[in-house]
Design a protein around this motif. Structure first.
Motif, mmCIF file in Angstrom:
data_model
loop_
_atom_site.group_PDB
_atom_site.id
_atom_site.type_symbol
_atom_site.label_atom_id
_atom_site.label_comp_id
_atom_site.label_asym_id
_atom_site.label_seq_id
_atom_site.Cartn_x
_atom_site.Cartn_y
_atom_site.Cartn_z
ATOM 1 N N TRP A 162 -84.669 10.182 -17.325
ATOM 2 C CA TRP A 162 -85.712 9.548 -17.963
ATOM 3 C C TRP A 162 -86.756 10.796 -17.831
ATOM 4 C CZ3 TRP A 162 -86.575 4.172 -15.334
ATOM 5 C CH2 TRP A 162 -85.638 3.370 -15.566
ATOM 6 N N THR A 163 -87.638 10.577 -18.848
ATOM 7 C CA THR A 163 -88.811 11.415 -18.937
ATOM 8 C C THR A 163 -89.812 11.202 -17.461
ATOM 9 O OG1 THR A 163 -90.482 10.063 -20.067
ATOM 10 C CG2 THR A 163 -88.904 11.839 -21.314
ATOM 11 N N PHE A 164 -90.440 11.964 -17.345
ATOM 12 C CA PHE A 164 -91.513 11.810 -16.009
ATOM 13 C C PHE A 164 -92.260 10.385 -16.410
ATOM 14 C CE2 PHE A 164 -95.698 12.549 -14.013
ATOM 15 C CZ PHE A 164 -95.309 12.588 -12.705
ATOM 16 N N SER A 165 -92.835 10.219 -17.537
ATOM 17 C CA SER A 165 -93.664 9.000 -17.861
ATOM 18 C C SER A 165 -92.766 7.900 -17.726
ATOM 19 C CB SER A 165 -94.699 9.333 -19.104
ATOM 20 O OG SER A 165 -93.510 9.414 -20.170
ATOM 21 N N GLU A 166 -91.725 7.876 -17.962
ATOM 22 C CA GLU A 166 -90.861 6.588 -17.892
ATOM 23 C C GLU A 166 -90.610 6.363 -16.550
ATOM 24 O OE1 GLU A 166 -88.009 6.671 -22.122
ATOM 25 O OE2 GLU A 166 -87.608 8.252 -20.460
ATOM 26 N N ALA A 167 -90.382 7.407 -15.800
ATOM 27 C CA ALA A 167 -89.975 7.021 -14.667
ATOM 28 C C ALA A 167 -91.207 6.612 -13.546
ATOM 29 C CB ALA A 167 -89.287 8.226 -13.839
ATOM 30 N N SER A 168 -92.238 7.424 -13.812
ATOM 31 C CA SER A 168 -93.335 6.876 -13.391
ATOM 32 C C SER A 168 -93.958 5.307 -13.775
ATOM 33 C CB SER A 168 -94.611 7.700 -13.688
ATOM 34 O OG SER A 168 -94.269 9.186 -13.414
ATOM 35 N N GLN A 169 -93.779 5.051 -14.751
ATOM 36 C CA GLN A 169 -93.951 3.436 -15.258
ATOM 37 C C GLN A 169 -93.013 2.728 -14.699
ATOM 38 O OE1 GLN A 169 -93.373 2.963 -19.406
ATOM 39 N NE2 GLN A 169 -95.023 1.355 -19.482
ATOM 40 N N TRP A 170 -91.759 3.215 -14.608
ATOM 41 C CA TRP A 170 -90.828 2.051 -13.942
ATOM 42 C C TRP A 170 -91.022 2.075 -12.453
ATOM 43 C CZ3 TRP A 170 -87.573 1.924 -10.212
ATOM 44 C CH2 TRP A 170 -86.067 0.915 -10.090
ATOM 45 N N ILE A 171 -91.482 3.084 -11.702
ATOM 46 C CA ILE A 171 -91.795 3.243 -10.178
ATOM 47 C C ILE A 171 -92.886 2.369 -9.909
ATOM 48 C CG2 ILE A 171 -92.590 4.721 -8.505
ATOM 49 C CD1 ILE A 171 -90.584 6.620 -9.573
ATOM 50 N N SER A 172 -94.159 2.411 -10.834
ATOM 51 C CA SER A 172 -95.275 1.588 -10.637
ATOM 52 C C SER A 172 -95.072 0.034 -10.590
ATOM 53 C CB SER A 172 -96.367 2.039 -11.489
ATOM 54 O OG SER A 172 -96.093 1.618 -12.995
ATOM 55 N N LYS A 173 -93.849 -0.338 -11.540
ATOM 56 C CA LYS A 173 -94.025 -1.835 -11.666
ATOM 57 C C LYS A 173 -92.691 -2.374 -10.538
ATOM 58 C CE LYS A 173 -94.675 -1.708 -16.808
ATOM 59 N NZ LYS A 173 -93.875 -2.104 -18.034
ATOM 60 N N PHE A 174 -92.003 -1.530 -10.128
ATOM 61 C CA PHE A 174 -91.207 -1.740 -9.082
ATOM 62 C C PHE A 174 -91.651 -2.060 -8.001
ATOM 63 C CE2 PHE A 174 -87.356 -1.035 -6.329
ATOM 64 C CZ PHE A 174 -86.429 -1.683 -6.532
ATOM 65 N N ASN A 175 -91.250 -3.395 -7.298
ATOM 66 C CA ASN A 175 -91.371 -3.647 -6.135
ATOM 67 C C ASN A 175 -90.357 -4.725 -5.484
ATOM 68 O OD1 ASN A 175 -91.838 -6.458 -7.018
ATOM 69 N ND2 ASN A 175 -93.844 -6.429 -7.488
ATOM 70 N N TRP A 199 -80.651 -3.083 -13.789
ATOM 71 C CA TRP A 199 -82.010 -3.115 -13.479
ATOM 72 C C TRP A 199 -82.270 -1.506 -12.787
ATOM 73 C CZ3 TRP A 199 -82.768 -2.036 -8.339
ATOM 74 C CH2 TRP A 199 -81.740 -2.351 -7.448
ATOM 75 N N LEU A 200 -81.405 -0.735 -12.456
ATOM 76 C CA LEU A 200 -81.445 0.510 -11.915
ATOM 77 C C LEU A 200 -80.881 1.654 -12.782
ATOM 78 C CD1 LEU A 200 -82.446 1.774 -9.434
ATOM 79 C CD2 LEU A 200 -80.152 1.591 -8.501
ATOM 80 N N PRO A 201 -81.729 2.728 -13.235
ATOM 81 C CA PRO A 201 -81.003 3.677 -14.184
ATOM 82 C C PRO A 201 -79.754 4.209 -13.395
ATOM 83 C CG PRO A 201 -83.501 4.158 -13.595
ATOM 84 C CD PRO A 201 -83.055 3.009 -12.716
ATOM 85 N N LYS A 202 -78.941 4.694 -14.517
ATOM 86 C CA LYS A 202 -77.609 5.131 -13.793
ATOM 87 C C LYS A 202 -77.991 6.520 -13.087
ATOM 88 C CE LYS A 202 -75.258 2.245 -16.177
ATOM 89 N NZ LYS A 202 -74.862 1.308 -15.489
ATOM 90 N N ILE A 255 -85.180 3.530 -3.414
ATOM 91 C CA ILE A 255 -84.855 3.090 -4.671
ATOM 92 C C ILE A 255 -85.860 4.125 -5.514
ATOM 93 C CG2 ILE A 255 -84.792 1.596 -6.673
ATOM 94 C CD1 ILE A 255 -83.557 -0.305 -4.547
ATOM 95 N N LYS A 256 -87.313 4.046 -5.155
ATOM 96 C CA LYS A 256 -88.117 4.753 -5.952
ATOM 97 C C LYS A 256 -87.933 6.268 -5.920
ATOM 98 C CE LYS A 256 -92.169 1.356 -5.682
ATOM 99 N NZ LYS A 256 -93.425 1.209 -5.267
ATOM 100 N N LEU A 257 -87.689 6.657 -4.696
ATOM 101 C CA LEU A 257 -87.560 8.147 -4.781
ATOM 102 C C LEU A 257 -86.066 8.498 -5.457
ATOM 103 C CD1 LEU A 257 -88.641 10.221 -2.814
ATOM 104 C CD2 LEU A 257 -86.511 9.883 -1.314
ATOM 105 N N ALA A 258 -85.093 7.558 -5.600
ATOM 106 C CA ALA A 258 -83.998 7.995 -6.398
ATOM 107 C C ALA A 258 -84.325 8.102 -7.915
ATOM 108 C CB ALA A 258 -83.083 7.133 -6.313
ATOM 109 N N VAL A 259 -85.268 7.238 -8.139
ATOM 110 C CA VAL A 259 -85.616 7.125 -9.745
ATOM 111 C C VAL A 259 -86.584 8.230 -9.998
ATOM 112 C CG1 VAL A 259 -86.844 5.714 -11.524
ATOM 113 C CG2 VAL A 259 -85.339 4.668 -9.999
ATOM 114 N N GLU A 260 -87.281 8.688 -9.155
ATOM 115 C CA GLU A 260 -88.294 9.850 -9.371
ATOM 116 C C GLU A 260 -87.798 11.164 -10.128
ATOM 117 O OE1 GLU A 260 -90.213 11.978 -5.893
ATOM 118 O OE2 GLU A 260 -91.548 10.182 -6.226
#
Length: 174
Positions: free
Chosen positions: A26-39, A82-85, A124-129
């Motif tokens: 994902w792009t940096f902005s896509e990943a950041s947006q996903w991380i901010s919403k994930f809990n 729910w999780l990027p490949k 999980i957030k670290l892996a999506v980063e």
């Protein structure tokens, strides 16, 4: 001077982790947006398994009687939406494709469960980063640092060569 891997890869016109098993990042902005919403509420509860056991270490009678150690396992498959490949490939899973997190820090089972949830979400957030792409000024600065380092290395090499060549025997003095 050590620099992050992403900077070196950007210099060679490649992206770090650009494709993992043919999955694009994902792009940096896509990943950041996903991380901010994930809990922890976004974790699939049907794929989550929690087990309790007796904790090790100090604690007196409490350690021998109460099962406060928490072992949390999240089953992850390649078909999960729910999780990027690419994040699945970065996670350290066991042979059963489970992400395992344990906690026995406190004497309270509830606090250990909460800590396991926090560890799971953070992992999980670290892996999506995704590493942020450097701007042009940073690339130019790194390029000048690299050129300066090459120049210094060549000067040292020349100086060393001259020193050694001056020690050589240049023929007969007679």
């Amino acid at each position: 001077m050590l620099l992050p891997h992403s900077i070196f890869y950007t210099q060679t016109k490649c992206r770090l982790f650009s494709t993992i098993r043919n999955q694009t990042l994902w792009t940096f902005s896509e990943a950041s947006q996903w991380i901010s919403k994930f809990n922890k509420d976004k974790l699939p509860q049907d794929q989550l398994r929690v087990q309790f056991s007796r904790s090790s270490g100090p604690g007196g009678q409490n350690v021998n009687k109460v099962s406060t150690k928490v072992d949390m396992r999240l089953k992850i498959s390649d078909q999960d939406k729910w999780l990027p490949k690419y994040a699945i490939d970065k996670l350290k899973l066991n042979k059963s494709n489970e992400l395992v997190v344990t906690s026995d820090r406190t004497r309270s089972q509830a606090k250990n469960i909460q800590e396991c949830y926090e560890k799971l979400v953070d992992t999980i957030k670290l892996a999506v980063e995704v590493p942020k792409e450097p701007d042009q000024a940073t690339l130019d600065r790194l390029d000048s640092i690299r050129k300066e380092g090459n120049k210094r290395r060549k000067e040292n090499k020349k100086r060393q060569s001259d020193k050694k060549s001056s020690r050589r025997w240049k023929g007969s003095d007679y």
